[in-house]
Enzyme design. Sequence first.
Site, PDB file in Angstrom:
ATOM      1  N   ASP A  53       0.785  -1.329   0.006  1.00  0.00           N
ATOM      2  CA  ASP A  53      -0.186   0.013  -0.125  1.00  0.00           C
ATOM      3  C   ASP A  53       0.999   1.318   0.145  1.00  0.00           C
ATOM      4  O   ASP A  53       1.929   1.094   0.405  1.00  0.00           O
ATOM      5  CB  ASP A  53      -0.929   0.086   1.325  1.00  0.00           C
ATOM      6  CG  ASP A  53      -2.041  -0.774   1.324  1.00  0.00           C
ATOM      7  OD1 ASP A  53      -2.062  -1.693   0.117  1.00  0.00           O
ATOM      8  OD2 ASP A  53      -3.028  -0.947   2.116  1.00  0.00           O
ATOM      9  N   ASP A  54       0.318   2.362  -0.381  1.00  0.00           N
ATOM     10  CA  ASP A  54       0.660   3.873  -0.260  1.00  0.00           C
ATOM     11  C   ASP A  54       1.682   4.159  -1.303  1.00  0.00           C
ATOM     12  O   ASP A  54       2.283   5.540  -0.980  1.00  0.00           O
ATOM     13  CB  ASP A  54       1.171   3.878   1.287  1.00  0.00           C
ATOM     14  CG  ASP A  54       0.177   3.898   2.295  1.00  0.00           C
ATOM     15  OD1 ASP A  54      -0.925   3.420   2.153  1.00  0.00           O
ATOM     16  OD2 ASP A  54       0.513   3.984   3.506  1.00  0.00           O
ATOM     17  N   HIS A 104      -5.945   2.526  -4.252  1.00  0.00           N
ATOM     18  CA  HIS A 104      -5.946   2.694  -2.659  1.00  0.00           C
ATOM     19  C   HIS A 104      -6.633   4.081  -2.492  1.00  0.00           C
ATOM     20  O   HIS A 104      -6.870   4.511  -1.437  1.00  0.00           O
ATOM     21  CB  HIS A 104      -4.801   2.757  -2.204  1.00  0.00           C
ATOM     22  CG  HIS A 104      -4.420   2.754  -0.881  1.00  0.00           C
ATOM     23  ND1 HIS A 104      -5.218   1.968  -0.128  1.00  0.00           N
ATOM     24  CD2 HIS A 104      -3.503   3.170   0.034  1.00  0.00           C
ATOM     25  CE1 HIS A 104      -4.815   1.957   1.114  1.00  0.00           C
ATOM     26  NE2 HIS A 104      -3.961   2.702   1.457  1.00  0.00           N
ATOM     27  N   HIS A 108      -4.965   9.818   0.959  1.00  0.00           N
ATOM     28  CA  HIS A 108      -4.986   8.820   1.936  1.00  0.00           C
ATOM     29  C   HIS A 108      -5.841   9.554   3.230  1.00  0.00           C
ATOM     30  O   HIS A 108      -4.772  10.216   4.202  1.00  0.00           O
ATOM     31  CB  HIS A 108      -3.645   8.539   2.386  1.00  0.00           C
ATOM     32  CG  HIS A 108      -3.512   7.245   3.175  1.00  0.00           C
ATOM     33  ND1 HIS A 108      -3.742   6.851   4.286  1.00  0.00           N
ATOM     34  CD2 HIS A 108      -3.082   5.927   2.679  1.00  0.00           C
ATOM     35  CE1 HIS A 108      -3.630   5.684   4.761  1.00  0.00           C
ATOM     36  NE2 HIS A 108      -3.243   4.983   3.829  1.00  0.00           N
ATOM     37  N   TYR A 145      -6.568   2.816   5.272  1.00  0.00           N
ATOM     38  CA  TYR A 145      -6.484   2.592   6.739  1.00  0.00           C
ATOM     39  C   TYR A 145      -7.556   1.184   6.958  1.00  0.00           C
ATOM     40  O   TYR A 145      -7.969   0.885   7.736  1.00  0.00           O
ATOM     41  CB  TYR A 145      -7.304   3.533   7.606  1.00  0.00           C
ATOM     42  CG  TYR A 145      -6.375   4.740   7.730  1.00  0.00           C
ATOM     43  CD1 TYR A 145      -5.191   4.872   8.372  1.00  0.00           C
ATOM     44  CD2 TYR A 145      -6.790   6.126   6.790  1.00  0.00           C
ATOM     45  CE1 TYR A 145      -4.553   6.084   8.511  1.00  0.00           C
ATOM     46  CE2 TYR A 145      -6.073   7.137   7.020  1.00  0.00           C
ATOM     47  CZ  TYR A 145      -4.727   7.275   7.590  1.00  0.00           C
ATOM     48  OH  TYR A 145      -4.071   8.247   7.713  1.00  0.00           O
ATOM     49  N   HIS A 199       3.908  -2.376   3.231  1.00  0.00           N
ATOM     50  CA  HIS A 199       3.685  -1.234   2.601  1.00  0.00           C
ATOM     51  C   HIS A 199       5.438  -0.843   1.885  1.00  0.00           C
ATOM     52  O   HIS A 199       6.130  -1.108   2.492  1.00  0.00           O
ATOM     53  CB  HIS A 199       3.708   0.092   3.690  1.00  0.00           C
ATOM     54  CG  HIS A 199       2.516   0.126   4.516  1.00  0.00           C
ATOM     55  ND1 HIS A 199       1.992  -0.909   5.388  1.00  0.00           N
ATOM     56  CD2 HIS A 199       1.273   0.658   4.135  1.00  0.00           C
ATOM     57  CE1 HIS A 199       0.744  -0.754   5.777  1.00  0.00           C
ATOM     58  NE2 HIS A 199       0.325   0.312   4.962  1.00  0.00           N
TER      59      HIS A 199
END
Length: 260
Positions: A53-54, A104, A108, A145, A199
Site C-alpha cells: 500500500d501507499d 487505494h 490517504h 486504513y 507497505h
Amino acid sequence: MVNRCAAAAVAAASAGALWHIGPAATWLPPVRERFAPGLDGRGSPGHIALTFDDGPDSGTTPRFLDALDRLGVRATFFVLGERLLDDRGLARGMLDAGHELGVHGWSHEKPWFPEPHREAADLARTAGTISDLGAAPPTWYRPPYGILTAGRRRAAARARLRPVLWTAWGRDWRPAADRRSVLADLSRRLTGGATVLLHDSDYTSAPGSWRTTLDALPDLVSWCRAAGWRVGTLGEHGVERAGTAVRETAVGEERDLGTP
C-alpha cells in the site's frame, strides 16, 4: 413541535452516520471473517497474495521492485492517484515488470463524514489514471486504513472495483517495528490462501519504516515457499472462486511459523 422536529433531525443524522460508518467494523479481523469473509482476501489455499500500500514512491518503490525481481515474485500494489501523477514512468515500469496495480484512493484520508460524490469521483479518477498508463482497468480496491464505509463501498461499485482488505499484516508502519516484529505479526494469520498487507512507502508510516519491510521480504517469501505456497498477485489468487471450503482448508493449514 420544535423539540419533536429537532429530535427527528438528530435521529435522522444518527441513522445516516451509522449507515455510513457501520460497515467499517469489517476492519476488525473477527468481524470480517464472520460477516464479510470476502473482504479477508482468502484465495486458493496453495497461494499467497502479496500486496503493498501507499505508493508509488520514487525513493522506495524501485527498491521493492528490485527485491521482488531477485525473488522471482510479482505483487499487487495499491496505489494512490495523487502519487501516480508524481511518477507515471515508475508506475509503467511496475506494470511492465508484471506487477498489478489496485486502487487505494486518490489521497490517504479517513472518511469520518459521508462525501459520496467526492469519493465516487476520486475512485473513478484513480482507476482512470491507472488505465491511462496502458493497463487493463483495475479490479481491486483497498480503502485507506482499511476503513470501508458504506459510501466507499458504493463508490467502489460504481467504479466496478472489488473491495479487498487483507488476511495477515506485518504492522510495518509502526515506529517500533523491525524485521522480527513484522514476521511475527504476519505469522499470526499467515495461512494458505492469505492476502498479505505490507507497505512499499513510508508516506503515511513511520519515517524509514520501508527499510524494515524490505528487510523482512526475503524471509516472508522463503517461509511461504517452504510451506508449499506460491506467492503472487491478487489476480492470480483465485479470490473470485474462494468459498467456504477454501476458507476451511486455509484455517486447517495454519501453522506456527515462529520468528527466524
